[in-house]
Design a protein around this motif. Structure first.
Motif, PDB file in Angstrom:
ATOM      1  N   LYS A  95       0.765  -1.088   0.052  1.00 26.26           N
ATOM      2  CA  LYS A  95      -0.020   0.040  -0.142  1.00 26.26           C
ATOM      3  C   LYS A  95       0.937   1.212   0.018  1.00 26.26           C
ATOM      4  N   PHE A  96       0.416   2.168  -0.858  1.00 22.26           N
ATOM      5  CA  PHE A  96       1.249   3.511  -0.989  1.00 22.26           C
ATOM      6  C   PHE A  96       0.293   4.546  -0.607  1.00 22.26           C
ATOM      7  N   LEU A  97       0.597   5.401   0.481  1.00 25.02           N
ATOM      8  CA  LEU A  97      -0.126   6.658   0.782  1.00 25.02           C
ATOM      9  C   LEU A  97       0.584   7.790   0.225  1.00 25.02           C
ATOM     10  N   PRO A  98       0.185   8.411  -0.730  1.00 25.64           N
ATOM     11  CA  PRO A  98       1.092   9.789  -1.197  1.00 25.64           C
ATOM     12  C   PRO A  98       1.033  10.816  -0.150  1.00 25.64           C
ATOM     13  N   THR A  99       1.935  11.390   0.002  1.00 28.29           N
ATOM     14  CA  THR A  99       1.852  12.525   1.139  1.00 28.29           C
ATOM     15  C   THR A  99       0.777  13.774   0.721  1.00 28.29           C
ATOM     16  N   GLY A 100      -0.205  13.771   1.676  1.00 33.92           N
ATOM     17  CA  GLY A 100      -1.050  15.043   1.497  1.00 33.92           C
ATOM     18  C   GLY A 100      -2.261  14.373   0.426  1.00 33.92           C
ATOM     19  N   ALA A 101      -2.483  13.220  -0.150  1.00 33.11           N
ATOM     20  CA  ALA A 101      -3.264  12.971  -1.291  1.00 33.11           C
ATOM     21  C   ALA A 101      -4.596  12.486  -0.463  1.00 33.11           C
ATOM     22  N   ALA A 102      -5.655  12.456  -0.836  1.00 38.30           N
ATOM     23  CA  ALA A 102      -6.782  12.016  -0.637  1.00 38.30           C
ATOM     24  C   ALA A 102      -7.190  10.496  -1.377  1.00 38.30           C
ATOM     25  N   HIS A 103      -6.186   9.668  -1.255  1.00 38.03           N
ATOM     26  CA  HIS A 103      -6.176   8.151  -1.729  1.00 38.03           C
ATOM     27  C   HIS A 103      -5.117   7.319  -1.407  1.00 38.03           C
ATOM     28  N   SER A 104      -5.082   6.351  -1.390  1.00 39.54           N
ATOM     29  CA  SER A 104      -3.814   5.304  -1.424  1.00 39.54           C
ATOM     30  C   SER A 104      -3.977   4.449  -2.665  1.00 39.54           C
ATOM     31  N   VAL A 105      -3.022   3.854  -3.086  1.00 34.68           N
ATOM     32  CA  VAL A 105      -2.616   2.762  -4.188  1.00 34.68           C
ATOM     33  C   VAL A 105      -2.218   1.461  -3.349  1.00 34.68           C
ATOM     34  N   TRP A 106      -2.929   0.390  -3.850  1.00 39.37           N
ATOM     35  CA  TRP A 106      -2.783  -0.796  -3.279  1.00 39.37           C
ATOM     36  C   TRP A 106      -2.401  -1.769  -4.594  1.00 39.37           C
ATOM     37  N   TRP A 107      -1.436  -2.582  -4.226  1.00 39.33           N
ATOM     38  CA  TRP A 107      -0.749  -3.679  -5.227  1.00 39.33           C
ATOM     39  C   TRP A 107      -1.325  -4.816  -4.810  1.00 39.33           C
ATOM     40  N   PHE A 109       1.837  -9.827  -9.347  1.00 36.41           N
ATOM     41  CA  PHE A 109       0.775  -8.462  -9.481  1.00 36.41           C
ATOM     42  C   PHE A 109       0.088  -8.865 -10.217  1.00 36.41           C
ATOM     43  N   GLN A 110      -1.348  -8.481  -9.995  1.00 33.66           N
ATOM     44  CA  GLN A 110      -2.531  -8.611 -10.597  1.00 33.66           C
ATOM     45  C   GLN A 110      -3.218  -7.374 -11.000  1.00 33.66           C
ATOM     46  N   ASN A 111      -3.308  -6.280  -9.956  1.00 31.90           N
ATOM     47  CA  ASN A 111      -3.820  -4.960 -10.536  1.00 31.90           C
ATOM     48  C   ASN A 111      -3.682  -3.901  -9.264  1.00 31.90           C
ATOM     49  N   TRP A 112      -3.801  -2.859  -9.820  1.00 30.31           N
ATOM     50  CA  TRP A 112      -3.744  -1.512  -8.786  1.00 30.31           C
ATOM     51  C   TRP A 112      -5.243  -1.514  -8.221  1.00 30.31           C
TER      52      TRP A 112
END
Length: 215
Positions: A83-95, A103-106
């Protein structure tokens, strides 16, 4: 505050001041871009359930609101999750990975920016999951996810933790444009991540995992 590589932290979702779920995660990196964490298979977890043990998604939202509340502990049954939580962003991205660990999808999890906390013996980051999500495939095609749940819960504004539907969708659309362009983090970065062999999985959640939410 910064978290150290390898540090075990509590990644928690908060709903109206209550803990929705808890997932212990190892810090992969923490820098100006954001926080990257790894949730290992069989990690101890906790999830909010109704008094009868059913989860929120197992019933209409109207029923959930009067169904009582408790936290049930268990294990993370899926493959390892980055999981990636970008600084200050209103979302995270999961692998997401398949059963073989490939790897299957984001998965774009729309959420309020995380709030960090550190009590010394236990630390973590609290987010407010905004329910609407985006699935991005390896070929960079995408689709919205959980639109029905999002729409249903918005009809209960006095109880729902999402105050601005348009802002949530706008953030999703912004990230979709990044995905369509194949820019970071949808450029193959971390798709082949392998956790260090010495990262153990705790037997249980550490004391303090259920401390009051930081937000």
């Amino acid at each position: 505050m910064w978290f150290a590589p390898g540090q075990l932290i509590m990644h928690r979702n908060v709903r109206n001041g209550r803990i929705g779920w808890v997932r212990p995660a190892r810090v992969v990196l923490d820098d100006d871009r954001g926080l990257l964490v790894w949730v290992a298979p069989r990690s101890p977890v906790a999830n909010e359930v109704a008094a009868d043990g059913r989860g929120m998604r197992a019933m209409p939202f109207a029923e959930w609101l009067g169904a009582g509340y408790r936290l049930a502990t268990g294990r993370w049954n899926g493959p390892g999750l980055l999981k990636f939580l970008p600084t200050g962003a209103a979302h995270s991205v999961w692998w997401f990975r398949d059963a073989g660990g490939r790897f299957q999808n984001w998965y774009v999890n729309l959420e309020e920016p995380g709030v960090r906390w550190d009590d010394g013996s236990v630390a973590g980051v609290d987010v407010v999951d905004q329910d609407l999500d985006v699935v991005v495939r390896p070929d960079l095609t995408w689709e919205w996810k959980d639109e029905d749940e999002f729409a249903e819960r918005l009809t209960f504004p006095e109880h729902y933790w999402v105050a601005d539907e348009k802002a949530v969708r706008a953030e999703g659309e912004r990230v979709i444009r990044l995905a369509e362009a194949g820019t970071f983090p949808f450029d193959g970065t971390w798709c082949d991540f392998t956790p260090p062999a010495d990262w153990d999985v705790p037997d249980e959640l550490p004391p303090g995992w259920d401390r009051p939410p930081a937000r």
